[in-house]
Design a protein around this motif. Structure first.
Motif, PDB file in Angstrom:
ATOM      1  N   HIS A 291     -77.084 -64.439  60.272  1.00 64.72           N
ATOM      2  CA  HIS A 291     -76.756 -65.016  61.572  1.00 64.72           C
ATOM      3  C   HIS A 291     -75.329 -64.696  61.996  1.00 64.72           C
ATOM      4  N   CYS A 307     -78.953 -71.152  66.209  1.00 60.55           N
ATOM      5  CA  CYS A 307     -79.556 -70.860  64.903  1.00 60.55           C
ATOM      6  C   CYS A 307     -79.891 -72.146  64.151  1.00 60.55           C
ATOM      7  N   VAL A 310     -83.266 -73.471  65.226  1.00 63.41           N
ATOM      8  CA  VAL A 310     -84.383 -72.694  64.683  1.00 63.41           C
ATOM      9  C   VAL A 310     -84.603 -73.017  63.209  1.00 63.41           C
ATOM     10  N   ALA A 339     -83.715 -67.711  68.104  1.00 64.63           N
ATOM     11  CA  ALA A 339     -82.325 -68.126  68.285  1.00 64.63           C
ATOM     12  C   ALA A 339     -81.738 -67.510  69.548  1.00 64.63           C
ATOM     13  N   TYR A 343     -80.223 -69.653  72.609  1.00 60.90           N
ATOM     14  CA  TYR A 343     -78.846 -69.419  73.051  1.00 60.90           C
ATOM     15  C   TYR A 343     -78.798 -69.220  74.564  1.00 60.90           C
TER      16      TYR A 343
END
Length: 602
Positions: A291, A307, A310, A339, A343
């Motif tokens: 990530h 993240c 998720v 993700a 976002y």
């Protein structure tokens, strides 16, 4: 005989201290020894020919004149401590027979345990049929004490090694408030735990780790032994539980440093073992799914938040551990989203999401920033990157082989995708071209005759040529950022890729618009000459919207012609009504949520 120096211990004292140290470090006897008082001085209560006696106050008087090996002192001191731990200090009708019954019971216990070595006068196997000291005492009351059981006590023949409420005890400590049986119970738990750790390879020998395993270490050990998906990462990461360091780094619950392979856990958070499993799995997935490396110019904190949503959704579906009471982000409405998609949602409400807390704290991401910003691009960084990807991909195979349970399909898909080599930006761009510009169908024509066959030169052969008219409208628009902030090398790469793909897909002309502070319409250009026409103007900010509006309103530009916008991200917010894509340098981001594809040049 050589005279001892003032700072040297005599051999007898040295042997006693070694035996005492062994017993004090043994996990079973450590809680008892930590509360007992050992008296080894002239004039104590131990008989002249005895080894040691134990008082009900927790004082163990050892004979200072005895010469013995450390193993013998281990046996004697363990015997004395077990009198306390087994609760032998009781008032009986025949106190001598009760003391003898307790001595027999302890001698049998230590023989089976094979701890230390009994002195010669106390050696030998003890066979008793009674299950408890009380049963043995009753048998002695009925049949008297057998002669073979006379010398099993540590006080010597004719003496009792337990003294109940001695008159001289006030001269020392009075430990009458200690629950000795609870101390022995704690010691037995520690001994069993240590034995399991030795078998599992976590400790070199019994009692090597004198500290009780904390919930986070128990959770880490569980991953290593029982959860192969993340077992390799759990074994490789170092767990740091330091409240002072966590306070300095503003870590309220946990955070991970992928470069240093460290996970910081704040003990003040008060997590239990199930919550620790959830938190560790959360941090392992952050690193294993790369990530930090996939930020790609996004806001690091908001990307971390996306993240988190998720990962926590996956862990809830898997039933892995317990959701922590603080710091966890979970929204069932975001289930099934990636993700990247989350976002794009949360950047529209930055003010609200800046106030929520990750496992690190409010407004802070639990993925710590690497000490060296470009560590993923270094040789060792690439090796580390491959290590993390391999941990999850191989762990996934082991997980299925051992039938460890079902996993969310989106998590499996992401792990499988990371195990494959990444698609280069120019390959993705080529796929984008293929979507809009399929190969032109060819037809046979005699207007341009093909080479005749040598066997039948009199027969004309048709040539395969593109169908007439298929090239009409086969074009796309390029909006090119030519401001001074653009990197000329990356610009050259982009234009070279555009030229080669356009020619390979039979795109004869490309409509080009240059933008910096103003718009420059270059009209239609052949793909191979676009690079020759570009010059970086070096002015201030870039304004792209006028160039986009020009192409969308142009009468000579196809209504379904796609747009490719090449910029470094330092531009205005744009609104595009037709199919489009962005080509930007890797590590940069656009000041708005893009609706079209985004290709990132290396």
């Amino acid at each position: 005989m050589a005279k001892l120096k003032s700072n040297e211990l005599d051999p007898a004292t040295k042997s006693f201290n070694e035996g005492l140290q062994f017993v004090s470090n043994h996990p079973m006897f450590a809680p008892l020894a930590s509360h007992a008082r050992f008296v080894r001085q002239e004039g104590n209560l131990c008989p002249e020919h005895g080894w040691a006696i134990t008082t009900s106050y927790g004082h163990i008087h050892a004979n200072p004149k005895r010469r013995a090996m450390p193993e013998e002192w281990v046996y004697i001191l363990a015997h004395a401590l077990l009198h306390l731990g087994f609760g032998h200090f009781r008032v009986k009708e025949r106190q001598d027979l009760w003391n003898a019954a307790c001595d027999c019971y302890i001698a049998k216990f230590l023989y089976d345990m094979k701890l230390g070595r009994p002195p010669a006068e106390m050696a030998g196997r003890v066979e008793i049929a009674a299950r408890t000291e009380e049963e043995l005492y009753q048998s002695f009351m009925e049949r008297e004490l057998p002669s073979s059981f006379h010398n099993l006590g540590t006080a010597g023949h004719g003496y009792q090694d337990m003294i109940l409420n001695p008159r001289t005890a006030g001269h020392y400590w009075d430990n009458d408030d200690i629950n000795w049986q609870d101390c022995l119970g704690k010691g037995l738990t520690m001994a069993v735990t240590s034995a399991v750790n030795v078998t599992a390879g976590y400790e070199a020998y019994l009692g090597a780790n004198k500290d009780v395993l904390t919930p986070i270490l128990k959770a880490r050990n569980w991953f290593i032994s029982s959860y192969p998906l993340m077992g390799a990462m759990a074994a490789d990461f170092k767990i740091i539980e330091d409240p002072v360091l966590c306070t300095r780094l503003s870590i309220s619950v946990a955070a991970v440093d992928a470069e240093a392979k460290e996970i910081y856990v704040n003990p003040a958070a008060g997590l239990d073992e199930q919550e620790c499993r959830f938190v560790l799995a959360h941090e392992f997935l952050h690193v294993g799914l790369r990530h930090h490396a996939r930020t790609d110019g996004r806001d690091p904190y908001l990307w971390n938040v996306a993240c988190d949503y998720v990962i926590n959704q996956w862990l809830m579906e898997m039933g892995l551990g317990a959701f922590p009471r603080i710091g966890g982000l979970y929204d069932p409405d975001l289930k099934g989203l990636s993700a990247e998609s989350i976002y794009d949602r949360i950047v529209n409400d930055v003010r609200m999401y800046r106030k929520i807390a990750t496992f690190r704290g409010i407004g802070l991401g639990d993925i710590l920033t690497p000490r060296i910003s470009d560590w993923w691009a270094r040789n060792d960084g690439i090796t580390l990157d491959e290590f993390y990807r391999n941990c999850l991909s191989q762990g996934l195979d082991y997980h299925y082989e051992q039938n460890r349970g079902l996993l969310p399909a989106s998590l499996v898909e992401e792990i499988r995708a990371l195990s494959q080599p990444p698609i280069l930006w120019d390959v993705e761009l080529a796929q984008w071209f293929d979507h809009y510009f399929s190969p032109i169908e060819k037809v046979r024509t005699y207007s341009r005759i093909s080479r005749r066959q040598s066997s039948t030169p009199e027969i004309p052969r048709p040539r395969w040529v593109p169908d007439a008219g298929d090239e009409d409208g086969r074009t796309f628009g390029v909006v090119l950022d030519t401001s001074g902030s653009m990197d000329t090398k990356l610009l050259g790469k982009a234009l070279g890729a555009i030229a080669s793909y356009s020619m390979s897909r039979d795109v004869p002309l490309v409509r080009v618009v240059f933008c910096d502070a103003v718009v420059y319409d270059q009209g239609y250009l052949a793909p191979e000459v676009i690079a020759d026409q570009v010059s970086v103007k070096g002015r201030g900010g870039t304004v792209l919207q006028p160039g986009i509006d020009l192409l969308e309103r142009a009468e000579d530009f196809p209504k379904n012609g796609p747009l490719l916008i090449i910029t470094d991200g330092f531009c205005d917010r744009v609104s595009i009504r037709r199919e489009h894509a962005f080509l930007i340098p890797k590590g940069q981001h656009l000041p708005f949520v893009p609706k079209g594809k985004v290709f990132r040049m290396d």
